[in-house]
Design a protein around this motif. Structure first.
Motif, PDB file in Angstrom:
ATOM      1  N   GLU A 112    -107.557  22.542 -86.364  1.00  0.00           N
ATOM      2  CA  GLU A 112    -107.107  23.795 -85.791  1.00  0.00           C
ATOM      3  C   GLU A 112    -106.113  24.456 -86.726  1.00  0.00           C
ATOM      4  O   GLU A 112    -105.192  23.817 -87.223  1.00  0.00           O
ATOM      5  N   GLY A 113    -106.289  25.766 -86.941  1.00  0.00           N
ATOM      6  CA  GLY A 113    -105.352  26.519 -87.767  1.00  0.00           C
ATOM      7  C   GLY A 113    -105.765  26.554 -89.226  1.00  0.00           C
ATOM      8  O   GLY A 113    -106.793  25.993 -89.642  1.00  0.00           O
ATOM      9  N   ASP A 114    -104.942  27.245 -90.018  1.00  0.00           N
ATOM     10  CA  ASP A 114    -105.203  27.384 -91.449  1.00  0.00           C
ATOM     11  C   ASP A 114    -103.990  26.978 -92.282  1.00  0.00           C
ATOM     12  O   ASP A 114    -103.802  27.451 -93.397  1.00  0.00           O
ATOM     13  N   HIS A 115    -103.147  26.087 -91.732  1.00  0.00           N
ATOM     14  CA  HIS A 115    -101.953  25.647 -92.448  1.00  0.00           C
ATOM     15  C   HIS A 115    -102.240  24.330 -93.162  1.00  0.00           C
ATOM     16  O   HIS A 115    -103.361  23.792 -93.120  1.00  0.00           O
ATOM     17  N   GLU A 116    -101.200  23.797 -93.850  1.00  0.00           N
ATOM     18  CA  GLU A 116    -101.387  22.612 -94.679  1.00  0.00           C
ATOM     19  C   GLU A 116    -101.776  21.393 -93.855  1.00  0.00           C
ATOM     20  O   GLU A 116    -102.573  20.565 -94.298  1.00  0.00           O
ATOM     21  N   ILE A 117    -101.220  21.272 -92.636  1.00  0.00           N
ATOM     22  CA  ILE A 117    -101.549  20.104 -91.814  1.00  0.00           C
ATOM     23  C   ILE A 117    -103.008  20.175 -91.366  1.00  0.00           C
ATOM     24  O   ILE A 117    -103.695  19.150 -91.287  1.00  0.00           O
ATOM     25  N   ALA A 118    -103.500  21.388 -91.082  1.00  0.00           N
ATOM     26  CA  ALA A 118    -104.918  21.532 -90.752  1.00  0.00           C
ATOM     27  C   ALA A 118    -105.786  21.154 -91.947  1.00  0.00           C
ATOM     28  O   ALA A 118    -106.847  20.527 -91.793  1.00  0.00           O
ATOM     29  N   ASP A 119    -105.323  21.530 -93.149  1.00  0.00           N
ATOM     30  CA  ASP A 119    -106.059  21.113 -94.357  1.00  0.00           C
ATOM     31  C   ASP A 119    -106.065  19.590 -94.481  1.00  0.00           C
ATOM     32  O   ASP A 119    -107.072  18.995 -94.881  1.00  0.00           O
ATOM     33  N   LEU A 120    -104.932  18.966 -94.141  1.00  0.00           N
ATOM     34  CA  LEU A 120    -104.874  17.504 -94.172  1.00  0.00           C
ATOM     35  C   LEU A 120    -105.855  16.907 -93.163  1.00  0.00           C
ATOM     36  O   LEU A 120    -106.518  15.899 -93.455  1.00  0.00           O
ATOM     37  N   SER A 121    -105.968  17.521 -91.992  1.00  0.00           N
ATOM     38  CA  SER A 121    -106.923  17.041 -90.985  1.00  0.00           C
ATOM     39  C   SER A 121    -108.347  17.142 -91.504  1.00  0.00           C
ATOM     40  O   SER A 121    -109.154  16.212 -91.347  1.00  0.00           O
ATOM     41  N   ARG A 122    -108.657  18.275 -92.145  1.00  0.00           N
ATOM     42  CA  ARG A 122    -110.011  18.437 -92.687  1.00  0.00           C
ATOM     43  C   ARG A 122    -110.273  17.427 -93.803  1.00  0.00           C
ATOM     44  O   ARG A 122    -111.374  16.873 -93.915  1.00  0.00           O
ATOM     45  N   THR A 123    -109.257  17.183 -94.624  1.00  0.00           N
ATOM     46  CA  THR A 123    -109.425  16.203 -95.703  1.00  0.00           C
ATOM     47  C   THR A 123    -109.657  14.804 -95.136  1.00  0.00           C
ATOM     48  O   THR A 123    -110.507  14.054 -95.624  1.00  0.00           O
ATOM     49  N   MET A 124    -108.889  14.459 -94.089  1.00  0.00           N
ATOM     50  CA  MET A 124    -109.060  13.132 -93.500  1.00  0.00           C
ATOM     51  C   MET A 124    -110.429  13.005 -92.848  1.00  0.00           C
ATOM     52  O   MET A 124    -111.081  11.964 -92.962  1.00  0.00           O
ATOM     53  N   ASN A 125    -110.889  14.059 -92.164  1.00  0.00           N
ATOM     54  CA  ASN A 125    -112.222  14.006 -91.562  1.00  0.00           C
ATOM     55  C   ASN A 125    -113.297  13.853 -92.620  1.00  0.00           C
ATOM     56  O   ASN A 125    -114.274  13.119 -92.443  1.00  0.00           O
ATOM     57  N   SER A 126    -113.110  14.557 -93.741  1.00  0.00           N
ATOM     58  CA  SER A 126    -114.062  14.410 -94.842  1.00  0.00           C
ATOM     59  C   SER A 126    -114.048  12.988 -95.380  1.00  0.00           C
ATOM     60  O   SER A 126    -115.102  12.405 -95.689  1.00  0.00           O
ATOM     61  N   MET A 127    -112.830  12.413 -95.505  1.00  0.00           N
ATOM     62  CA  MET A 127    -112.730  11.030 -95.972  1.00  0.00           C
ATOM     63  C   MET A 127    -113.410  10.078 -94.998  1.00  0.00           C
ATOM     64  O   MET A 127    -114.120   9.148 -95.404  1.00  0.00           O
ATOM     65  N   LEU A 128    -113.222  10.310 -93.689  1.00  0.00           N
ATOM     66  CA  LEU A 128    -113.860   9.459 -92.689  1.00  0.00           C
ATOM     67  C   LEU A 128    -115.382   9.596 -92.733  1.00  0.00           C
ATOM     68  O   LEU A 128    -116.108   8.622 -92.521  1.00  0.00           O
ATOM     69  N   ASP A 129    -115.852  10.832 -93.010  1.00  0.00           N
ATOM     70  CA  ASP A 129    -117.307  11.022 -93.151  1.00  0.00           C
ATOM     71  C   ASP A 129    -117.848  10.197 -94.313  1.00  0.00           C
ATOM     72  O   ASP A 129    -118.888   9.530 -94.190  1.00  0.00           O
ATOM     73  N   ARG A 130    -117.131  10.262 -95.446  1.00  0.00           N
ATOM     74  CA  ARG A 130    -117.583   9.493 -96.605  1.00  0.00           C
ATOM     75  C   ARG A 130    -117.495   7.996 -96.333  1.00  0.00           C
ATOM     76  O   ARG A 130    -118.387   7.227 -96.724  1.00  0.00           O
ATOM     77  N   LEU A 131    -116.410   7.581 -95.654  1.00  0.00           N
ATOM     78  CA  LEU A 131    -116.261   6.164 -95.339  1.00  0.00           C
ATOM     79  C   LEU A 131    -117.368   5.697 -94.399  1.00  0.00           C
ATOM     80  O   LEU A 131    -117.939   4.620 -94.581  1.00  0.00           O
ATOM     81  N   GLU A 132    -117.677   6.527 -93.399  1.00  0.00           N
ATOM     82  CA  GLU A 132    -118.736   6.154 -92.459  1.00  0.00           C
ATOM     83  C   GLU A 132    -120.079   6.060 -93.169  1.00  0.00           C
ATOM     84  O   GLU A 132    -120.860   5.140 -92.932  1.00  0.00           O
ATOM     85  N   THR A 133    -120.323   7.022 -94.069  1.00  0.00           N
ATOM     86  CA  THR A 133    -121.574   6.981 -94.823  1.00  0.00           C
ATOM     87  C   THR A 133    -121.646   5.749 -95.699  1.00  0.00           C
ATOM     88  O   THR A 133    -122.680   5.074 -95.789  1.00  0.00           O
ATOM     89  N   SER A 134    -120.515   5.425 -96.348  1.00  0.00           N
ATOM     90  CA  SER A 134    -120.496   4.266 -97.235  1.00  0.00           C
ATOM     91  C   SER A 134    -120.691   2.970 -96.457  1.00  0.00           C
ATOM     92  O   SER A 134    -121.494   2.109 -96.845  1.00  0.00           O
ATOM     93  N   VAL A 135    -119.957   2.841 -95.333  1.00  0.00           N
ATOM     94  CA  VAL A 135    -120.091   1.624 -94.539  1.00  0.00           C
ATOM     95  C   VAL A 135    -121.490   1.507 -93.956  1.00  0.00           C
ATOM     96  O   VAL A 135    -122.090   0.424 -93.934  1.00  0.00           O
TER      97      VAL A 135
END
Length: 480
Positions: free
Chosen positions: A218-241
């Motif tokens: 939610e939002g367009d601030h740095e913490i929202a960017d961090l959330s998107r980055t973490m979700n992307s990391m979780l997507d890659r982790l889920e794909t890898s696992v």
């Protein structure tokens, strides 16, 4: 242990409090100094307006002349000192009772004694009722040995009452501001830190058994960017696992068959029959060789999915000739180069040669013996295509994506050797080059496998260009 919210709120309030204190101190220091200057100006003006003493016969007479007519004020008084004693008072009296205070008189006389000039002296002295600001002017009359002093004093507590009231108002206002700031900061820090709390909760919830947890974006601030980055990391982790689990499942399935076959034959083997022992030995070695090839292919697939690629300019024509020379050694099929592109692209020649030869081996393995197999290359715009064309049974459209998965086979006949990882290795190499691999129909029957690789912005070479393919370094002059 204090939470981040409490620490943040404490830091905000500390900075705000320090700012209010500094601003208040500077403001009220200036107001205090201005009030003192106003009192001093008033005292000086009173002394400067004193009447001359040319016709006075004595110090006391002159003091009576300038002091007796003074009308008393609540916070100001005047007195005449003769030889250090208060002798002359206004006829109306002084409402300012501290004018005769011994501490005030002593301080005034001491200031005059320290003064080297004949001008008035200013000073502040504390008394029992508060601070007093005074001015003292020494007086002498020719012919009179007595020493006179004109002493005028002002009650500073009364003069500074507006300043004290302003300080009180400021303090009360500052407390109200701090309370409002604390409430607003508590609410805002809660809102700002909420994504971080969600990140922490998501991180706590993530496990290898459950990788589906995601953080709201939610939002367009740095913490929202961090959330998107973490979700992307979780997507890659889920794909890898998921990929690792699928690989382990596939390996377990592939290993189960040869182990079962070897164990079954060993259990039924007649140890007294040399022919039976020899046959089972040969069968066991054959199955172990297949297991060895499987392990080698898994290692090859792992390296193809890594980042150990040596990217540099490659002459696509020389690469095509090199692969043509290598495929000529494959038995059972006539291989030929039907098209050779000209130009240069960026890639790893060793890996691309490996992938291209894998496609050629697949074509030789799954097509009838003696049928021709063609290879070729094309350079069209910004894409290089490296292809192998056979004339076998072809690949059904429904299976064309599945065959690039690990251990996937269209023909489940185990008599055809291989681990089922060849096309997965080819696709991994293509993906490492930011490309892809696909299969289409060959005109007249068969399948055409094509590796697509971005070419980059490199013109055809005009000088000899070294290109590594396999373990051989090729260097030829580019034709024009």
């Amino acid at each position: 242990m204090l939470s981040a919210r409490v620490k943040t709120l404490g830091a905000i309030l500390l900075v705000a409090c320090a700012g209010l204190i500094i601003a208040g101190a500077i403001t009220f220091s200036i107001q205090y100094a201005r009030s003192i200057d106003a009192v001093d100006d008033r005292l000086h003006s009173k002394v400067e307006s004193l009447r001359p003493h040319a016709d006075a016969e004595s110090v006391e007479a002159y003091l009576d002349l300038i002091v007796s007519g003074y009308l008393g004020a609540q916070n100001e008084g005047v007195v005449g000192l003769v030889d250090g004693a208060p002798v002359v008072h206004p006829y109306a009296g002084n409402q300012f009772v501290d004018i005769d205070d011994p501490a005030l008189v002593s301080a005034a006389l001491a200031s005059l004694a320290r003064s080297s000039g004949s001008g008035p002296v200013l000073g502040t002295v504390p008394t029992d009722t508060g601070d007093v600001r005074y001015i003292a002017q020494g007086l002498r009359i020719p012919g009179d040995p007595a020493e006179g002093v004109y002493l005028r004093a002002v009650d500073l507590d009364v003069e500074l009452t507006p300043v004290a009231a302003a300080i009180t108002t400021y303090v009360l206002s500052a407390v109200a501001v701090m309370a409002a700031l604390g409430f607003a900061s508590w609410f805002l820090t809660g809102r700002l830190l909420s994504p971080l709390r969600q990140l922490r909760e998501a991180a706590d919830a993530v496990s290898f058994d459950d990788l589906g947890t995601r953080v709201p974006e939610e939002g367009d601030h740095e913490i929202a960017d961090l959330s998107r980055t973490m979700n992307s990391m979780l997507d890659r982790l889920e794909t890898s696992v998921s990929s690792q689990r699928q690989l382990l499942d596939d390996i377990r399935h592939e290993l189960k068959t040869p182990i079962t076959i070897i164990r079954g034959h060993l259990e039924m083997m007649d140890v007294e029959d040399p022919a039976d022992v020899t046959g089972i030995r040969e069968m066991g070695i054959s199955e172990l060789d297949r297991l060895t090839r499987l392990v080698d292919d898994i290692d090859l697939l792992s390296s193809a999915q890594g980042d150990q690629f040596e990217m540099r300019p490659i002459d696509v024509g020389l690469l095509t000739e090199r692969v043509g020379e290598l495929t000529a050694g494959l038995p059972g099929h006539p291989f030929s180069i039907v098209h050779r592109a000209r130009g240069v692209f960026i890639g790893d020649a060793d890996r691309l040669t490996q992938a291209w030869l894998q496609l050629a081996e697949n074509a030789a393995k799954y097509t009838p013996a003696g049928s021709p197999v063609e290879i070729g290359s094309e350079l069209d715009g910004n894409e290089v295509r490296l292809w192998v064309r056979d004339h076998g049974a072809g690949i059904p459209p429904a299976s064309r994506r599945r065959i690039f998965q690990r251990f996937a086979r269209v023909d489940t006949n185990r008599s055809i050797g291989g681990s089922g990882l060849g096309l997965a290795i080819v696709e991994a190499i293509a993906h490492a080059h930011e490309g892809s691999c696909d299969v289409t129909d060959t005109p007249g029957g068969g399948a055409t496998f094509t590796i697509h690789v971005p070419a980059g912005q490199y013109p055809a070479p005009a000088v000899p260009t070294p290109v590594r393919a396999g373990d051989v370094v090729l260097q030829r002059e580019a034709t024009t």
